[in-house]
Motif scaffolding. Sequence first.
Motif, PDB file in Angstrom:
ATOM      1  N   THR B 174       0.950  -1.131  -0.035  1.00 12.42           N
ATOM      2  CA  THR B 174       0.175  -0.044   0.074  1.00 12.42           C
ATOM      3  C   THR B 174       0.771   1.271  -0.086  1.00 12.42           C
ATOM      4  O   THR B 174       2.034   1.179   0.401  1.00 12.42           O
ATOM      5  N   GLY B 175       0.457   2.243  -0.628  1.00 13.40           N
ATOM      6  CA  GLY B 175       1.307   3.495  -0.702  1.00 13.40           C
ATOM      7  C   GLY B 175       0.985   4.395   0.286  1.00 13.40           C
ATOM      8  O   GLY B 175       0.082   4.207   1.150  1.00 13.40           O
ATOM      9  N   PHE B 176       1.346   5.704   0.266  1.00 10.34           N
ATOM     10  CA  PHE B 176       1.305   6.974   0.814  1.00 10.34           C
ATOM     11  C   PHE B 176      -0.176   7.504   0.771  1.00 10.34           C
ATOM     12  O   PHE B 176      -0.511   7.087  -0.504  1.00 10.34           O
ATOM     13  N   GLN B 177      -0.630   7.847   1.728  1.00 10.09           N
ATOM     14  CA  GLN B 177      -1.932   8.499   1.487  1.00 10.09           C
ATOM     15  C   GLN B 177      -2.203   9.918   1.981  1.00 10.09           C
ATOM     16  O   GLN B 177      -1.716  10.080   3.250  1.00 10.09           O
ATOM     17  N   GLU B 178      -2.326  10.944   1.498  1.00 10.05           N
ATOM     18  CA  GLU B 178      -2.634  12.253   1.898  1.00 10.05           C
ATOM     19  C   GLU B 178      -3.957  12.482   2.730  1.00 10.05           C
ATOM     20  O   GLU B 178      -4.806  12.096   2.091  1.00 10.05           O
ATOM     21  N   HIS B 179      -3.923  13.234   3.586  1.00 13.08           N
ATOM     22  CA  HIS B 179      -5.260  13.262   4.318  1.00 13.08           C
ATOM     23  C   HIS B 179      -6.104  14.236   3.518  1.00 13.08           C
ATOM     24  O   HIS B 179      -7.435  13.860   3.332  1.00 13.08           O
ATOM     25  N   LEU B 180      -5.604  15.287   3.122  1.00 12.44           N
ATOM     26  CA  LEU B 180      -6.247  16.236   2.428  1.00 12.44           C
ATOM     27  C   LEU B 180      -7.809  16.807   2.829  1.00 12.44           C
ATOM     28  O   LEU B 180      -8.729  16.844   2.147  1.00 12.44           O
ATOM     29  N   THR B 229     -12.357  26.085  15.464  1.00 11.06           N
ATOM     30  CA  THR B 229     -13.105  25.185  14.630  1.00 11.06           C
ATOM     31  C   THR B 229     -12.328  24.487  13.386  1.00 11.06           C
ATOM     32  O   THR B 229     -11.485  25.467  12.694  1.00 11.06           O
ATOM     33  N   THR B 230     -12.322  23.394  13.376  1.00 10.49           N
ATOM     34  CA  THR B 230     -11.354  22.608  12.492  1.00 10.49           C
ATOM     35  C   THR B 230     -11.911  22.010  11.242  1.00 10.49           C
ATOM     36  O   THR B 230     -12.830  21.055  11.441  1.00 10.49           O
ATOM     37  N   GLY B 231     -11.379  22.214  10.181  1.00 16.34           N
ATOM     38  CA  GLY B 231     -11.753  22.009   8.920  1.00 16.34           C
ATOM     39  C   GLY B 231     -11.320  20.693   8.407  1.00 16.34           C
ATOM     40  O   GLY B 231     -10.602  20.552   7.299  1.00 16.34           O
ATOM     41  N   GLY B 232     -11.558  19.472   9.169  1.00 16.50           N
ATOM     42  CA  GLY B 232     -11.253  18.295   8.679  1.00 16.50           C
ATOM     43  C   GLY B 232      -9.914  17.944   9.312  1.00 16.50           C
ATOM     44  O   GLY B 232      -9.141  18.708   9.713  1.00 16.50           O
ATOM     45  N   ALA B 233      -9.428  16.663   9.441  1.00 12.41           N
ATOM     46  CA  ALA B 233      -8.389  16.304  10.050  1.00 12.41           C
ATOM     47  C   ALA B 233      -7.840  14.888   9.624  1.00 12.41           C
ATOM     48  O   ALA B 233      -6.843  14.790   9.002  1.00 12.41           O
ATOM     49  N   PHE B 234      -8.710  13.882  10.060  1.00 12.33           N
ATOM     50  CA  PHE B 234      -8.463  12.372   9.587  1.00 12.33           C
ATOM     51  C   PHE B 234      -7.223  11.933  10.348  1.00 12.33           C
ATOM     52  O   PHE B 234      -6.568  10.923   9.620  1.00 12.33           O
ATOM     53  N   MET B 638      -3.228  19.981  -5.711  1.00  7.81           N
ATOM     54  CA  MET B 638      -4.625  19.130  -5.832  1.00  7.81           C
ATOM     55  C   MET B 638      -4.882  18.974  -7.165  1.00  7.81           C
ATOM     56  O   MET B 638      -6.108  18.148  -7.377  1.00  7.81           O
ATOM     57  N   ALA B 639      -4.100  19.375  -8.099  1.00  5.47           N
ATOM     58  CA  ALA B 639      -4.282  19.032  -9.506  1.00  5.47           C
ATOM     59  C   ALA B 639      -3.723  17.542  -9.739  1.00  5.47           C
ATOM     60  O   ALA B 639      -4.427  16.784 -10.448  1.00  5.47           O
ATOM     61  N   ASP B 640      -2.721  17.230  -9.084  1.00  6.04           N
ATOM     62  CA  ASP B 640      -2.148  15.885  -9.437  1.00  6.04           C
ATOM     63  C   ASP B 640      -2.234  14.970  -8.265  1.00  6.04           C
ATOM     64  O   ASP B 640      -2.250  13.689  -8.341  1.00  6.04           O
ATOM     65  N   TYR B 641      -2.488  15.422  -6.845  1.00 12.71           N
ATOM     66  CA  TYR B 641      -2.833  14.305  -6.037  1.00 12.71           C
ATOM     67  C   TYR B 641      -4.417  14.469  -6.112  1.00 12.71           C
ATOM     68  O   TYR B 641      -5.118  15.506  -5.341  1.00 12.71           O
ATOM     69  N   VAL B 642      -5.147  13.672  -6.678  1.00 13.60           N
ATOM     70  CA  VAL B 642      -6.673  13.469  -6.764  1.00 13.60           C
ATOM     71  C   VAL B 642      -7.341  12.732  -5.862  1.00 13.60           C
ATOM     72  O   VAL B 642      -6.876  11.579  -5.557  1.00 13.60           O
ATOM     73  N   ILE B 643      -8.337  13.302  -5.363  1.00 10.27           N
ATOM     74  CA  ILE B 643      -9.188  12.801  -4.191  1.00 10.27           C
ATOM     75  C   ILE B 643     -10.821  12.416  -5.046  1.00 10.27           C
ATOM     76  O   ILE B 643     -11.075  13.569  -6.190  1.00 10.27           O
ATOM     77  N   PRO B 644     -11.460  11.544  -4.713  1.00 13.31           N
ATOM     78  CA  PRO B 644     -12.973  11.429  -5.351  1.00 13.31           C
ATOM     79  C   PRO B 644     -13.409  12.801  -5.190  1.00 13.31           C
ATOM     80  O   PRO B 644     -13.666  13.573  -4.367  1.00 13.31           O
TER      81      PRO B 644
END
Lengths: 157, 710
Positions: B174-180, B229-234, B638-644
Motif C-alpha cells: 500500500t502507498g502513501f495517502q494524503e489526508h487532504l 473550528t477545525t476543517g477536517g483532520a483524519f 490538488m491537480a495531481d494528488y486527486v481525491i474522489p
Amino acid sequence: MAKTSFILNGEEVSVEADPLKRLLDVLREDFEALGVKEGCGEGECGACSILLNGKLVNSCMIPLGAVEGADIVTPEGLRETEKGKVIIESFADTGAVQCGFCTPGMMMAAEALLEKNNNPEESEIREALSGNLCRCTGYDLIVKGVKTSAERGKDLW
Amino acid sequence: MNDEIRKSVRRVDAVAKASGLAKYISDYDFGDILYARLVRSTRPRAKILSVTVPELPEGYYYVDYRDIPEKGKNRIQMIKDDWKVFAEDEVRYVGETIALLIGPDRERILNILSEIKIFYEDREPAYTIEEALACKGGAMVGDDNIYGEYNLVKGDPDTAFNNAARVVEGTYRTGFQEHLYMEPQGMVGTWEGGRVNIYASAQCPYYIQKSVSSALGVDGKNVRIKQVTTGGAFGGKEHFPDVIAVPLAVAVNKIKKPIELIFDRIEDISYTCKRHPSRITIKTALDKENNITGMDIDTVINGGGYESSTLIVLQRALLHGIGVYNIPNAHVRGRAVATNTFPSDAYRGFGAPQGLYAIEMHMSQVAKEVGMFPADFKRKYFIKNGDMTITNATMKDNVKLEEMFAAADEMSDYTRKIREYENDPYRGIGISFVNHGGGFTGNGEQEIIKGLVRMKRTGENRAALYVSNVEMGQGLQTVLRKIAAKELGLKYTDIEYDNPDTDIVPDSGPTVASRSTMVVGYLIQECAKKLKGKWDEGVGAEAEHRYIHPSEYKWDQDTLQGDAYPTYGWGINVVEVEMDTVTYEVKTTGIWSVFDVGIPMDDTIMDGQVSGGVIQGLGYASIEKCEVLDGRFRQHTMADYVIPTSMDFPEIKNKFIDNPYKYGPSGAKGAGELVFDAAAPAYADAVQQLTGKNIYDIPVTPEMIMELEE
C-alpha cells in the motif's frame, strides 16, 4: 494600485488595490467575506466558490481587475436570501455539513444549479457539485441536501 | 431508550458552517500580526555545514534551535521524542524544519527566504522499505534502520507449516495517502498573560500543550492551547500540529508578539505526514482438505525520517493483521523502518487499513487457489465469541458477522452476482470483512490517558460539559451533547460545549483512535449520572468522572498479550465494478456496506461517517497515488494528488446491525476508522474478480491493470 468597482451582494462597492490581487483575497481582506474559504488556491477545490454574473467560479483564479462592473454574490449575500436560507436549512436537516470548510462553496454550487434547473436529477446534482471537493461526507448527504433544497424551494427557483 | 438517542437531530454546528459564519483559524483577526514561514531542508539526507542568513530588516526574525530556552529541549515530545523542533547538524527528509522566518510582510518574507543559503554535505538516501532494509547509504537508525520489531505467536505455526500439504504466498503493498482535509494546517501563537498561547486547527489540545511546554522547559499550565473550528483532520491534525506549534511557540516566546503560521495547499501536501506505506507478505499453510492450518504474516511499514508514533501504528497493523479470522496457528511479525521520506504518522485507521487490506486480498487469493468464492471461504474462518485471538485472549464480542453477511448479501445480491460475473470480462464484484478495535490499544486508556471529564449545572435547565475532545467534522459536539442530555433529561441544545481550551477543560485525552464517542462518551454518560445526583445543589453544581479500565479486560503491553481491545466495530463492504477493456478504466457501479458500531448515536451523523469513510477508502484504493521522487512527493498539488469528486462513486447503501457494548454510552462502539477500513480491499477484490488476475498493490490504477492483462 487602481480603483475597481463592482456589485457585491447587491451593493455597489469599490476598492483601491492591485488589479492582479486575487478576488479571493479582496473579498476576504477588503470586504470581510470570510465565508469564502481558501482550500487550495489553484482552482481545484471550490471552497472559494462565488457567483460572478450568475456563474459559479473559483475566486482564487480571478484577478480583481477582471471584475470591474461585475455582479458578485458570496455566501454572505446568499445566506440573506430566501433561496440561501432554504439551502442552509436543507443542508442542516439532511446532515450535509461535517467539518464545514467546503460547505459555503457547496451552497454556492447548489444555488448555481438550482437557478438553471429547479428539479435536478441525482446525476445532474453530482455533476453540478463536481467542482467542489469535500473530504468528510463522501457527498451522499450533500446530494441529498441539494435535492431537499429543490423540493422545499420549488416555488423560489 | 436506544431508539431515542439514535434518532437524527440537527447538528449544532450545521447552520453556522453552511452560512459561512463559523470561524476557522484563517478567519480570526489577531490585530497587528506577524507571519511565519518555515525554512526547510531541501535535501533528503545530509549534514548541515552552515547556514547563511542575510541581514534582516527591522521587524524580521530568524528563529532556530539556538532560541530554545536553556531549560527546554530541541525535541518534539510526541510518543517518541526523536523528532527535533529545529534541525541542528543533520537533516533526514526534504522539508525538515531548520528555522522560522518571521515578519510583517508575506511577500518580503518569501524574498528573504530565497536569500537564505544552507550548505549541506549530502549522504545517500533510502526512500523505500527495500532500500531501508538494505541500509542504503549506511544505517540512519541503529545498525539496521529498524525503529522496532514485534512478534505475535498463537498456537504452533512452525509445526503447521512443516506439516502443510501446500503453502499459498502473496506480498501486498500500500502507498502513501494524503489526508487532504479541506482546511490546511494552521495556527496562531500569541503572548498573553505572560505565556505562550496557541490557537490551532487541531485534534489534540493537550498533545500540543505537552510538546510545547516540554520544548520550552515550562510547566504545562504555562502554555495555553485553544482549539478553533477545525476543517477536517483524519489523523493529520493529531501529531503533526505539534511539529509546527513547537517552533511557533519558540518564536512567540522570543518575540512576544502574535504570529500566524498557516500552510498553503502545496506546502500542506508537500510537507505534512502521510499514511505509512506498507509491504506485507502472507503465507498460508493448507492441509490436504484445503483447510487453513497456519499463517505467517510479515509486515513492514515505512516510518520515514523520525519514529514519532510509528511503532504504535505498527502495533495496530499487527493486531488487525489477521483480520476477522480465527486461524489456529499464526505468527505475525512486524517491523517499522527508517527512510528519508517525510515521517509517516496517524491517518484514520492507524495501521489497521494496511493490515486488513493485505489479509483480505490474501484470503480471497487462497479462496481462488482452493476453488472457492471469497465469501464462502472467508466465512469458514470467522472468529466467534470465545475463540482465541492473535494475542491469546478470548474474543469477548458477540460477533455478528454471519448476520451482517446475510444483510450485505441481500442488499447487494453478492452470492448470485459473483457466480454470474465469473466469466464476464466487463463486470466484477468484491467483498471484504473487517473489524476495528475502539480506543487505545490494550490498557492504554488507563495507563497512558486516564481521561477525565467534568460537567456543571449552568442554569435552571442547562448544563455544560468540559472535555478536551474536538469537533473536526465527525459530529462530536452534537453526539456528546445528546449523551449528556439523555442522562439529565434535558434537550441536547441545552448542553453547552465549546471548542476546548486547556485553561478550562480537563484532559479527557486526544480526539483519536475512534475513542471520543465510545470512551469519552461513556465518561460523559457516567458523569451526567453523578451531576444528576447533585442537581438539587443548584446552579454551579459540578461532577467529574475519570476512566477506569473494566477489570475483565487484561493486557500486558510488554508482551502484547491479552485483550488488545475491549471491543471491536465490525464491517462488511461490497463493491461492484465495470471495466472498459480498452482503457482499463474501472467504474464503480454499486457500493453496499453493513456495520456493527454497537448502537449509532445519531443515524444521520453515522450515515455521514460511513459515506465519508468509504469514499476516502475507495480513493486510497483507486486514484490517490502518492510517489516519492528524489525525496519529494511527486503529487503535491490538488491537480495531481486527486481525491474522489461527487461524480466518481455512486451512492452507498448502508445498514447498521445493532450490537450494544456495555461500556459504551447507550451501547455505542468506535466507528470513525472502521468505516474506512473495508473499502480498499473490497474494491481491489472486485477488480481481481473481474480480471481474474491477482491484485497485490493499491492504488489499483488503469496502468497496473493493463500490465496485469498483457
